[in-house]
Scaffold this active site. Structure first.
Site, PDB file in Angstrom:
ATOM      1  N   HIS A  53       4.541   3.271   3.074  1.00 25.56           N
ATOM      2  CA  HIS A  53       4.337   2.978   1.646  1.00 25.56           C
ATOM      3  C   HIS A  53       2.862   2.802   1.313  1.00 25.56           C
ATOM      4  O   HIS A  53       2.057   2.385   2.141  1.00 25.56           O
ATOM      5  CB  HIS A  53       5.193   1.790   1.171  1.00 25.56           C
ATOM      6  CG  HIS A  53       4.758   0.431   1.639  1.00 25.56           C
ATOM      7  ND1 HIS A  53       5.639  -0.637   1.704  1.00 25.56           N
ATOM      8  CD2 HIS A  53       3.567  -0.062   2.057  1.00 25.56           C
ATOM      9  CE1 HIS A  53       4.986  -1.703   2.110  1.00 25.56           C
ATOM     10  NE2 HIS A  53       3.737  -1.386   2.340  1.00 25.56           N
ATOM     11  N   ASP A 110      -0.727  -3.953  -6.470  1.00 22.95           N
ATOM     12  CA  ASP A 110       0.625  -4.516  -6.572  1.00 22.95           C
ATOM     13  C   ASP A 110       0.609  -6.049  -6.594  1.00 22.95           C
ATOM     14  O   ASP A 110      -0.417  -6.679  -6.307  1.00 22.95           O
ATOM     15  CB  ASP A 110       1.504  -4.007  -5.416  1.00 22.95           C
ATOM     16  CG  ASP A 110       0.807  -4.077  -4.048  1.00 22.95           C
ATOM     17  OD1 ASP A 110      -0.252  -4.717  -3.938  1.00 22.95           O
ATOM     18  OD2 ASP A 110       1.328  -3.485  -3.102  1.00 22.95           O
ATOM     19  N   ASN A 164       6.383   1.806   6.919  1.00 19.99           N
ATOM     20  CA  ASN A 164       7.268   2.894   6.485  1.00 19.99           C
ATOM     21  C   ASN A 164       6.506   3.942   5.672  1.00 19.99           C
ATOM     22  O   ASN A 164       7.116   4.818   5.061  1.00 19.99           O
ATOM     23  CB  ASN A 164       8.442   2.342   5.670  1.00 19.99           C
ATOM     24  CG  ASN A 164       7.993   1.644   4.385  1.00 19.99           C
ATOM     25  OD1 ASN A 164       6.799   1.566   4.104  1.00 19.99           O
ATOM     26  ND2 ASN A 164       8.942   1.140   3.620  1.00 19.99           N
ATOM     27  N   GLU A 183       8.048   2.321  -2.000  1.00 21.69           N
ATOM     28  CA  GLU A 183       8.978   2.429  -0.885  1.00 21.69           C
ATOM     29  C   GLU A 183       9.554   3.845  -0.801  1.00 21.69           C
ATOM     30  O   GLU A 183       9.355   4.659  -1.716  1.00 21.69           O
ATOM     31  CB  GLU A 183      10.084   1.387  -1.075  1.00 21.69           C
ATOM     32  CG  GLU A 183       9.565  -0.049  -1.157  1.00 21.69           C
ATOM     33  CD  GLU A 183       9.012  -0.590   0.175  1.00 21.69           C
ATOM     34  OE1 GLU A 183       8.335   0.157   0.915  1.00 21.69           O
ATOM     35  OE2 GLU A 183       9.267  -1.774   0.473  1.00 21.69           O
TER      36      GLU A 183
HETATM   37  C1  GLP Z   1       1.534  -4.624   1.926  1.00 21.67           C
HETATM   38  C2  GLP Z   1       0.820  -4.030   0.716  1.00 21.67           C
HETATM   39  C3  GLP Z   1       0.301  -2.654   1.019  1.00 21.67           C
HETATM   40  C4  GLP Z   1      -0.449  -2.641   2.333  1.00 21.67           C
HETATM   41  C5  GLP Z   1       0.445  -3.102   3.447  1.00 21.67           C
HETATM   42  C6  GLP Z   1      -0.224  -3.034   4.794  1.00 21.67           C
HETATM   43  O1  GLP Z   1       2.812  -4.139   2.063  1.00 21.67           O
HETATM   44  N1  GLP Z   1       1.673  -3.983  -0.425  1.00 21.67           N
HETATM   45  O2  GLP Z   1      -0.549  -2.239  -0.028  1.00 21.67           O
HETATM   46  O3  GLP Z   1      -0.914  -1.339   2.589  1.00 21.67           O
HETATM   47  O4  GLP Z   1       0.811  -4.437   3.138  1.00 21.67           O
HETATM   48  O5  GLP Z   1      -0.412  -4.293   5.337  1.00 21.67           O
HETATM   49  P1  GLP Z   1      -1.180  -4.602   6.682  1.00 21.67           P
HETATM   50  O6  GLP Z   1      -2.591  -4.240   6.464  1.00 21.67           O
HETATM   51  O7  GLP Z   1      -0.989  -6.083   6.844  1.00 21.67           O
HETATM   52  O8  GLP Z   1      -0.541  -3.797   7.739  1.00 21.67           O
END
Ligand code: GLP
Length: 286
Positions: free
Chosen positions: A138, A67, A136, A143
């Site tokens: 994702h 993404d 959440n 989402e």
């Molecule tokens: C972002 C990314 C996700 C990732 C998430 C988790 O939202 N788009 O791909 O899984 O962060 O982040 P963290 O590892 O900081 O909890």
């Protein structure tokens, strides 16, 4: 789906990096799907260490990130292109031309999304997809209510995601409201998925994703439908799982995990410390 629980976050990230390294050594042309977020930083640090100390070779592999924020240029400190260049790409011998993220600055976003899907297909699809999980549930930025057959597209970020990620921006109001993300369907098409989650704050959503009912309200539950998906957790992220004794037993007894049970990273494919490849370092982000 398989669940592996390691004693702490470092051990979990180390295991993920070693699984990636094993795949890279058996297929130097590996097409990797990559993820961002705090959790992944330890994995990339470990891969960089393997490159430096064991000669792990990135020269022929190709990557596609999940993404990218809409409206952030590649040089923006919070863009995922910047994250990837900083944590991995500029520290190893990967060819930047072989690293792909959606272009969040594209004038025609739907065309950019379609182009990203086309590029993945032209590269033969993704062999190994690395995943984190949002609070959440994702995957990427899929989402709640993302269709399980969805492909790369623009998503509006949910309030939970904005609360989770806004503190990473110098000014929280700079966080974009939209992102381009590979779809749940795009992720399910990857040949193998590895999801890493660490920390107590992920325990509830991990339990719902692994042992709860499949629902588009929690995109990660779609992984229950994937034929080759491994979740690698630390003890705290796995602390709300009902079947954790069983998951521990599998890791300790499954022959495929035998090379990974020791804490010491495996030596390079040829069993020696390879000479470090020269690092070519373009300074600007691409
Ligand atoms: C972002 C990314 C996700 C990732 C998430 C988790 O939202 N788009 O791909 O899984 O962060 O982040 P963290 O590892 O900081 O909890």
């Amino acid at each position: 789906m398989e669940v592996v629980i390691r004693p702490n976050a470092d051990a979990a990230a180390d295991l993920v990096a070693r699984v990636i390294a094993q795949e890279m050594r058996s297929n130097p042309h590996l097409v990797m799907g990559l993820a961002t977020g705090n959790t992944m930083e330890a994995v990339y640090a470990r891969l960089v260490q393997m490159y430096r100390e064991e000669g792990l070779d990135f020269s022929a592999c190709r990557t596609f990130n999940l993404d990218e924020y809409v409206g952030l240029s590649s040089n923006h400190a919070n863009s995922y292109r910047h994250y990837m260049n900083h944590h991995l790409f500029l520290q190893v011998n990967i060819d930047l031309q072989n690293t792909h993220l959606p272009d969040g600055m594209a004038a025609d976003l739907p065309a950019e999304c379609a182009n990203y899907e086309r590029l993945i297909a032209e590269n033969g699809g993704i062999d190994l997809q690395l995943l984190g999980i949002g609070q959440n549930g994702h995957l990427g930025f899929n989402e709640p209510l993302s269709a399980f057959r969805s492909r790369t597209r623009v998503k509006i970020l949910s309030p939970v995601t904005r609360t989770q990620n806004a503190p990473l921006f110098a000014r929280p109001d700079q966080m974009p409201h939209r992102a381009i993300t590979m779809g749940v369907g795009s992720i399910l098409d990857c040949r193998r998925c590895i999801l890493l989650a660490t920390g107590e704050e992920k325990a509830t959503i991990v339990a719902r994703a692994v042992e709860g009912p499949i629902t588009s309200m929690i995109s990660a539950t779609a992984l229950q439908l994937h034929p080759d998906c491994t979740l690698i957790l630390d003890e705290t992220a796995g602390s709300q799982l009902e079947e954790s004794d069983y998951y521990h037993w599998v890791f300790e007894n499954q022959p495929e995990w035998e090379p990974f049970r020791t804490a010491t990273p495996a030596a390079g494919k040829n069993g020696h410390q390879a000479k470090l490849p020269a690092v070519k370092k373009p300074v600007e982000a691409v």
